[in-house]
Design a protein around this motif. Sequence first.
Motif, mmCIF file in Angstrom:
data_model
loop_
_atom_site.group_PDB
_atom_site.id
_atom_site.type_symbol
_atom_site.label_atom_id
_atom_site.label_comp_id
_atom_site.label_asym_id
_atom_site.label_seq_id
_atom_site.Cartn_x
_atom_site.Cartn_y
_atom_site.Cartn_z
ATOM 1 N N MET A 1 0.861 -1.287 0.040
ATOM 2 C CA MET A 1 0.145 0.196 -0.009
ATOM 3 C C MET A 1 0.951 1.316 -0.019
ATOM 4 O O MET A 1 1.742 1.298 0.942
ATOM 5 C CB MET A 1 -0.834 -0.033 1.249
ATOM 6 C CG MET A 1 -1.751 1.173 1.209
ATOM 7 S SD MET A 1 -3.155 0.843 2.597
ATOM 8 C CE MET A 1 -4.099 2.371 2.425
ATOM 9 N N LYS A 2 0.629 1.985 -0.771
ATOM 10 C CA LYS A 2 1.299 3.352 -0.907
ATOM 11 C C LYS A 2 0.623 4.260 0.474
ATOM 12 O O LYS A 2 -0.442 4.228 0.469
ATOM 13 C CB LYS A 2 1.158 3.902 -2.279
ATOM 14 C CG LYS A 2 1.654 3.189 -3.543
ATOM 15 C CD LYS A 2 1.219 3.861 -4.714
ATOM 16 C CE LYS A 2 1.337 2.742 -5.851
ATOM 17 N NZ LYS A 2 0.746 3.118 -6.873
ATOM 18 N N LYS A 3 1.330 5.438 0.651
ATOM 19 C CA LYS A 3 1.016 6.194 1.573
ATOM 20 C C LYS A 3 0.105 7.533 0.865
ATOM 21 O O LYS A 3 0.370 7.501 -0.492
ATOM 22 C CB LYS A 3 2.156 6.778 2.346
ATOM 23 C CG LYS A 3 3.253 7.659 1.401
ATOM 24 C CD LYS A 3 4.145 8.544 2.437
ATOM 25 C CE LYS A 3 3.819 9.882 2.624
ATOM 26 N NZ LYS A 3 4.046 10.717 3.674
ATOM 27 N N ASP A 4 -0.355 8.355 1.406
ATOM 28 C CA ASP A 4 -1.335 9.417 0.825
ATOM 29 C C ASP A 4 -0.289 10.481 0.949
ATOM 30 O O ASP A 4 0.600 10.648 1.847
ATOM 31 C CB ASP A 4 -2.297 9.681 1.854
ATOM 32 C CG ASP A 4 -3.660 10.209 1.110
ATOM 33 O OD1 ASP A 4 -3.377 10.822 -0.042
ATOM 34 O OD2 ASP A 4 -4.722 10.875 1.650
ATOM 35 N N ILE A 5 -0.737 11.453 0.204
ATOM 36 C CA ILE A 5 -0.013 12.838 0.096
ATOM 37 C C ILE A 5 -0.283 13.651 1.161
ATOM 38 O O ILE A 5 -1.657 13.859 1.769
ATOM 39 C CB ILE A 5 -0.525 13.799 -0.864
ATOM 40 C CG1 ILE A 5 -0.300 13.207 -2.426
ATOM 41 C CG2 ILE A 5 0.155 15.124 -0.884
ATOM 42 C CD1 ILE A 5 -0.846 13.770 -3.504
ATOM 43 N N SER A 6 0.638 13.890 2.345
ATOM 44 C CA SER A 6 0.217 14.246 3.611
ATOM 45 C C SER A 6 1.138 15.667 4.044
ATOM 46 O O SER A 6 0.640 16.030 5.248
ATOM 47 C CB SER A 6 0.341 13.160 4.632
ATOM 48 O OG SER A 6 1.775 12.782 4.735
ATOM 49 N N ASN A 7 1.857 16.000 3.196
ATOM 50 C CA ASN A 7 2.871 17.104 3.852
ATOM 51 C C ASN A 7 3.382 17.802 2.586
ATOM 52 O O ASN A 7 3.400 17.265 1.390
ATOM 53 C CB ASN A 7 3.900 16.581 4.990
ATOM 54 C CG ASN A 7 4.634 15.697 4.494
ATOM 55 O OD1 ASN A 7 5.187 15.390 3.351
ATOM 56 N ND2 ASN A 7 4.815 14.656 5.302
ATOM 57 N N ARG A 8 4.233 18.790 2.868
ATOM 58 C CA ARG A 8 4.877 19.808 1.982
ATOM 59 C C ARG A 8 5.984 18.648 1.076
ATOM 60 O O ARG A 8 6.221 18.784 -0.135
ATOM 61 C CB ARG A 8 5.723 20.791 2.702
ATOM 62 C CG ARG A 8 6.629 21.685 1.649
ATOM 63 C CD ARG A 8 5.759 22.439 0.795
ATOM 64 N NE ARG A 8 6.744 23.345 -0.005
ATOM 65 C CZ ARG A 8 6.534 24.591 -0.320
ATOM 66 N NH1 ARG A 8 5.290 24.980 0.049
ATOM 67 N NH2 ARG A 8 7.575 25.148 -1.074
ATOM 68 N N ALA A 9 6.795 17.818 1.717
ATOM 69 C CA ALA A 9 7.621 16.819 1.309
ATOM 70 C C ALA A 9 6.994 16.087 0.086
ATOM 71 O O ALA A 9 7.706 15.705 -0.690
ATOM 72 C CB ALA A 9 8.456 16.123 2.345
ATOM 73 N N ASP A 10 5.672 15.535 0.594
ATOM 74 C CA ASP A 10 5.090 14.674 -0.398
ATOM 75 C C ASP A 10 4.741 15.578 -1.890
ATOM 76 O O ASP A 10 4.863 15.018 -2.938
ATOM 77 C CB ASP A 10 3.696 14.173 0.237
ATOM 78 C CG ASP A 10 3.990 13.205 1.197
ATOM 79 O OD1 ASP A 10 5.156 12.615 1.283
ATOM 80 O OD2 ASP A 10 3.295 12.961 1.892
ATOM 81 N N VAL A 11 4.326 16.935 -1.376
ATOM 82 C CA VAL A 11 3.866 17.650 -2.591
ATOM 83 C C VAL A 11 5.088 17.776 -3.510
ATOM 84 O O VAL A 11 5.078 17.890 -4.652
ATOM 85 C CB VAL A 11 3.478 18.989 -1.981
ATOM 86 C CG1 VAL A 11 3.334 20.222 -3.151
ATOM 87 C CG2 VAL A 11 2.178 18.898 -1.410
ATOM 88 N N GLU A 12 6.284 18.172 -2.816
ATOM 89 C CA GLU A 12 7.644 18.409 -3.678
ATOM 90 C C GLU A 12 7.842 17.284 -4.434
ATOM 91 O O GLU A 12 8.150 17.201 -5.694
ATOM 92 C CB GLU A 12 8.725 18.717 -2.646
ATOM 93 C CG GLU A 12 8.461 20.166 -2.066
ATOM 94 C CD GLU A 12 9.538 20.519 -1.271
ATOM 95 O OE1 GLU A 12 10.906 19.938 -1.219
ATOM 96 O OE2 GLU A 12 9.440 21.600 -0.319
ATOM 97 N N LEU A 13 7.688 15.966 -3.689
ATOM 98 C CA LEU A 13 8.044 14.718 -4.536
ATOM 99 C C LEU A 13 7.109 14.633 -5.774
ATOM 100 O O LEU A 13 7.512 14.519 -6.853
ATOM 101 C CB LEU A 13 7.886 13.572 -3.594
ATOM 102 C CG LEU A 13 8.012 12.360 -4.281
ATOM 103 C CD1 LEU A 13 9.452 11.998 -4.927
ATOM 104 C CD2 LEU A 13 7.567 11.031 -3.362
ATOM 105 N N LEU A 14 5.779 14.896 -5.515
ATOM 106 C CA LEU A 14 4.819 14.800 -6.678
ATOM 107 C C LEU A 14 5.186 15.843 -7.736
ATOM 108 O O LEU A 14 5.087 15.562 -9.063
ATOM 109 C CB LEU A 14 3.403 15.289 -6.056
ATOM 110 C CG LEU A 14 2.193 15.241 -7.180
ATOM 111 C CD1 LEU A 14 2.179 13.906 -8.115
ATOM 112 C CD2 LEU A 14 1.070 15.593 -6.310
#
Length: 123
Positions: A1-14
């Motif tokens: 299972m993948k994690k959800d977008i949950s913070n600024r670091a995830d936004v930057e990765l996306l």
Amino acid sequence: MKKDISNRADVELLVNSFYNKVREDELISFFFSEIVAVDWEKHLPVMYDFWDNILFYAGKYEGNPMAKHRDIHQKCPMKMEHFQRWIHLFTETVDELFEGNTSELAKQRATSIATVMQIKMFS
């Protein structure tokens, strides 16, 4: 299972992953290299702020994306297939990296943004 977008670091990765695809895409990369010579060092942080605000109401984004895209459209008309490719690449990137409510929200908001831009540009 993948994690959800949950913070600024995830936004930057996306955002980074998405724009890596955009820069290589045969259909839309020219908007970023030939029509507008994008300064990626400046553009990417603006996109981080934009998506951070869209998903988490961070309040850091200041700008007018419609005006910028209208300027680009004046230089080289954007077509329906350009918007469709943008949505495809964005959705594909989200699905590769994340899953969950915020990830679904990101895809919905991207589709809504593209739809509004198309309506405004083509009317």
